[in-house]
Design a protein around this motif. Structure first.
Motif, PDB file in Angstrom:
ATOM      1  N   VAL A 107       4.094   8.964   8.654  1.00  0.00           N
ATOM      2  CA  VAL A 107       3.687   8.330   7.429  1.00  0.00           C
ATOM      3  C   VAL A 107       2.561  10.132   7.481  1.00  0.00           C
ATOM      4  CG1 VAL A 107       2.215   7.713   5.811  1.00  0.00           C
ATOM      5  CG2 VAL A 107       3.119   6.278   7.074  1.00  0.00           C
ATOM      6  N   GLN A 114       7.351   4.209   0.396  1.00  0.00           N
ATOM      7  CA  GLN A 114       8.152   4.607   1.544  1.00  0.00           C
ATOM      8  C   GLN A 114       7.699   3.853   2.792  1.00  0.00           C
ATOM      9  OE1 GLN A 114       6.201   8.328   1.484  1.00  0.00           O
ATOM     10  NE2 GLN A 114       8.354   9.448   0.893  1.00  0.00           N
ATOM     11  N   HIS A 159      -4.859  -1.459   7.573  1.00  0.00           N
ATOM     12  CA  HIS A 159      -3.162  -1.956   7.726  1.00  0.00           C
ATOM     13  C   HIS A 159      -2.798  -2.431   8.778  1.00  0.00           C
ATOM     14  CE1 HIS A 159      -3.032  -1.188   3.454  1.00  0.00           C
ATOM     15  NE2 HIS A 159      -3.112   0.720   4.074  1.00  0.00           N
ATOM     16  N   PHE A 211      -6.323   4.728   8.014  1.00  0.00           N
ATOM     17  CA  PHE A 211      -5.450   3.552   7.029  1.00  0.00           C
ATOM     18  C   PHE A 211      -4.745   2.537   7.884  1.00  0.00           C
ATOM     19  CE2 PHE A 211      -0.291   3.511   6.845  1.00  0.00           C
ATOM     20  CZ  PHE A 211      -0.894   3.797   5.832  1.00  0.00           C
ATOM     21  N   ALA A 264       0.886  -1.571  -0.084  1.00  0.00           N
ATOM     22  CA  ALA A 264      -0.522   0.117  -0.070  1.00  0.00           C
ATOM     23  C   ALA A 264       0.752   1.219  -0.049  1.00  0.00           C
ATOM     24  CB  ALA A 264      -0.928  -0.247   1.282  1.00  0.00           C
ATOM     25  N   ASP A 265       1.958   0.976   0.267  1.00  0.00           N
ATOM     26  CA  ASP A 265       2.841   2.028   0.824  1.00  0.00           C
ATOM     27  C   ASP A 265       4.412   1.901   0.189  1.00  0.00           C
ATOM     28  OD1 ASP A 265       4.102   4.910   1.371  1.00  0.00           O
ATOM     29  OD2 ASP A 265       2.766   5.864   2.045  1.00  0.00           O
TER      30      ASP A 265
END
Length: 807
Positions: free
Chosen positions: A716, A702, A732, A728, A699-700
């Protein structure tokens, strides 16, 4: 009228009487045996046979009829008024003058010279009180002989005169009329010496001696009586002087009453009972009678029928004795059963127990008696053998119509029949009506398997079959059809509160083997084995079937059973059978089938099975080399990461005596597994770092880069609100963490909201456990090879050298 005083019209005693339940009415309203008879209707067991058994048992009281006795108090009048056709009146005692007139009209008794007889129809007793006295004597004598419910007619059969010097040696009467049950000997007033009557009881050797008043000097002044049963032996000792005059009467059963060849009351009752019981067997009826005394389960388990007392013992013994005289096809099988039925009643709380109204002008509603609702009817039966073995406890079938209750011919209602075994538990708002009694139950021995299966249980019926020296094939076939419902009997076959179904199948297999009929084998597999969950545990029993009937006659059923299972269960059963079979053909067939089952399964599923490692041994022992080669290829195709349970299992089966090919194959598996373990340790056994190089966070990018890097925390940003940050986190946090371990937390406000990603030690701790496990396994494998226990050390080293050269 305000009606204030209306409530006071009911005092406490009246209120208590009103609120008292109508126990008798509630019993009738909730009568549990209505399918048999209404509670107060006259009750008779259905069918002539059941009624006959009931009536005969009611006549049995345990008091044996007398064999021979003297009757004094009930003797007839002193003077009979004796008259003989052609002679006229004959005064007693008999004098020489009157004897000389009488004897020419008599005939000599067979084999004698001085014993004279005159038929009874030539004799008349003119004293009217004599015959009435004789008739009454017949009633009392019949009672002492045991004929309490039958009328014996007293018939004068002959007049006998004994002269001086006469005697009768031991003999037995030979009456043409088989309805003669006994003899009454009346010695009329006589003046003589000697001539005692002696009656012999053959079974005991006992003698009954009658001197007819000679010792006390009354022989000349009054008649004296003696009685003996019709088939008794007797003798008359020598008359030393004078004349002895005797009237011999026959006690005759009514011509309408069958004698069945019996000469005594006990024998007659027993033979009547035999006939009635045989009729019950012919009609395939089940009978039962409630025991009158109180017993408990402990006494029944300890002593069985030996615990019975009083009339209960008498009635049971009468059934047992009669049963022993019947041929097997007419006998009954007897059981002891504790019958119980509970009816639970609850008081309707919407009742008007105290009345309503009666104030402020409202009309007064008087109190009403309580109403009761039936909230449950529960049947229960505990079954015992007559020796006391507990066969089944808490069987909850409705037994009310299973057998016909006997009432011993006494009439009355079912309510009366149960009255001594009925109680009420009253707890204000709840009541229980309880019927609880021990009973003797009997049904035809020829239908015992059928009735036992349906009434007590399949396991009990099977146990009775196995008790027989020779298994009856037809009986076993009938049982198997009944137990599976193939006979059309609509009854659920359940195993609650019964021994395990596995144990039942093991015993049934034993019976099939003993019966020796292969037709039973197919029925056994299709109707019983298919229902069994623990089929693998039945393998030893199935092996006995193969040994008894041969593989060629049983293979179809066994292979069909294996193929009817899912892959995992089929593999387990095939391997269990391969281990149990001694027949080479059978072992080869199931081994090859197990191999096919294993080949059809996914490797990860296959290696996770406890049974998979067991495939090695039968494959090695199999006559068909294809079995081992296919198992070897199957093992080579399994990923090294899945080999741990396989190697562990095989290490128990590969020894130094195994063939070089087998040891080489095992060494190859060990080598493959070791290389994989070493590779895993190279990746995992490193100093601690926060880096998680294989972490995945799709999903990300970074966050994924952070997880793979050396830092412990990461922020984040760029959330429009705290709610978005929390969303979020929620999304997750619940997702699977792949090759990583971390936590997520949201904080801040508005566009300043952030999510903090913090790494945890969970992944490192997991790796540490895996490292320890892998090192331990490597150690075991190293010991396995270096010890040479499996004969793999040299082979393993050769494999290692070959691998190095190849690399």
């Amino acid at each position: 009228m305000w009606g204030f005083g209306s409530r006071g019209d009911w005092d406490d005693e009246e209120m208590q009487e009103l609120m008292k339940p109508d126990y008798e009415g509630l019993q009738a309203e909730n009568w549990p045996f209505r399918s048999v008879a209404e509670p107060d209707d006259d009750y008779l067991p259905p069918g002539d046979a059941c009624q006959s058994v009931s009536a005969v048992l009611g006549s049995v009281n345990g008091v044996a009829g007398a064999f021979s006795f003297e009757s004094i108090s009930d003797s007839p009048p002193t003077l009979p008024g004796l008259a003989v056709k052609g002679v006229g009146s004959v005064p007693v005692p008999l004098t020489k003058t009157h004897a000389e007139r009488l004897l020419p009209h008599c005939t000599k008794a067979k084999g004698t010279e001085k014993v004279w007889e005159l038929p009874g129809d030539q004799v008349e007793m003119k004293n009217p009180r004599w015959q009435s006295g004789i008739n009454w004597l017949g009633v009392t004598i019949g009672d002492r002989l045991g004929f309490k419910y039958e009328v014996l007619e007293v018939v004068l059969s002959k007049l006998v005169v004994y002269e001086a010097g006469s005697r009768l040696d031991k003999q037995q009467d030979t009456d043409e009329n088989d309805h003669v049950m006994a003899k009454l000997v009346v010695q009329l007033p006589s003046m003589h010496a000697g001539g005692d009557l002696v009656v012999y009881e053959g079974t005991s050797g006992k003698e009954f001696r009658y001197d007819f008043g000679k010792k006390d000097g009354t022989a000349a002044f009054a008649p004296h009586c003696a009685v003996y049963v019709a088939d008794a032996q007797y003798a008359v000792e020598e008359v030393m002087s004078g004349y002895c005059l005797m009237a011999v009467y026959s006690l005759v059963l009514s011509p309408d009453e069958p004698t069945l060849g019996a000469k005594r009351a006990d024998d007659l009752l027993q033979k009547k009972l035999c006939v009635a019981m045989a009729d019950v067997a012919t009609e395939n009826k089940a009978i039962a009678f409630l025991l009158s005394d109180k017993y408990n389960s402990r006494s029944m388990e300890n002593f069985g029928a030996a615990a019975l007392t009083g009339l209960d013992r008498v009635h049971f013994q009468a059934l047992t004795d009669a049963n022993a005289l019947l041929p097997p096809e007419k006998q009954l099988r007897l059981y002891i059963v504790q019958l119980e039925h509970n009816t639970e009643l609850t008081r309707d709380l919407s009742d008007n127990p105290r009345g309503r109204g009666g104030y402020f002008g409202r009309p007064y509603s008087p109190p009403s008696p309580p109403t009761w609702r039936n909230t449950g009817n529960y049947f229960s039966a505990d079954w015992y053998s007559t020796s006391g073995a507990l066969l089944r406890r808490f069987d909850h079938k409705d037994w009310s119509t299973t057998f016909h209750l006997l009432n011993f011919g006494l009439g009355g209602s079912l309510r009366e029949l149960w009255s001594n075994n009925f109680s009420i538990e009253d707890d204000i708002d709840e009541m229980t009506y309880q019927y609880d009694a021990f009973a003797i139950v009997g049904w035809p021995l020829a239908h015992d398997v059928e009735n036992t299966t349906r009434c007590i249980g399949e396991d009990v019926a099977l146990a009775s079959i196995l008790e027989e020296k020779l298994i009856d094939v037809a009986k076993l076939m009938a049982f198997m059809k009944i137990a599976t419902g193939d006979d059309g009997y609509d009854e659920e076959s359940v195993w609650d509160d019964k021994p395990s179904y596995l144990e039942f199948c093991q015993k049934l297999c034993e019976a099939v083997v003993a019966a020796g009929d292969v037709a039973l084998v197919g029925l056994f597999f299709m109707k019983f084995v298919d229902l069994l969950t623990e089929k693998e545990e039945l393998a030893p029993s199935i092996a006995t079937l193969v040994q008894a009937f041969g593989w060629s006659r049983t293979s179809t059923f066994i292979l069909s059973t294996i193929n009817g299972l899912d892959q995992e269960s089929g593999l387990g059963l095939a391997l269990a059978l391969a281990s149990a079979f001694e027949d080479d053909d059978a072992r080869t067939a199931v081994t090859m089938l197990a191999v096919e089952k294993a080949k059809a399964m996914r490797p990860d599923v296959l290696t996770a099975l406890a049974d998979f490692g067991l495939l090695w041994e039968p494959a090695v022992a199999c006559r068909d080399p294809k079995a081992y080669s296919e198992v070897e290829q199957l093992l080579k195709g399994i990923d090294a990461s899945l080999l741990s349970p396989v190697v562990e299992t095989l290490s128990k089966h590969v020894t130094a005596t195994s063939s070089p090919e087998i040891r080489a194959a095992f060494a190859s598996l060990v080598s493959t597994r070791r290389r994989w373990l070493e590779a895993q340790l190279a990746l995992l056994d490193k100093p601690f770092t926060w880096e998680m190089p294989d972490a995945v966070f799709p999903a990300d990018a970074q966050v994924e880069a952070f997880l793979r890097g050396p830092h412990a925390d990461f922020i984040v940003r760029n959330f429009v609100s705290l709610g978005a940050a929390r969303s979020f986190v929620a999304e997750h946090s619940s997702a699977k963490q792949t090759n990583a371990s971390f936590t997520l937390s949201a904080n801040g406000r508005g566009s300043n909201s952030v999510v903090t990603v913090s790494k945890t030690l969970a992944l490192s701790e997991q790796h540490s456990k895996e490292v320890a496990s892998y090192k331990a396994e490597l150690g075991r494998l190293a010991n396995c090879v270096s010890s040479g226990k499996h004969g793999t050390d040299s082979i393993d080293r050769k494999a290692e050298v070959k691998r190095v050269k190849t690399e």
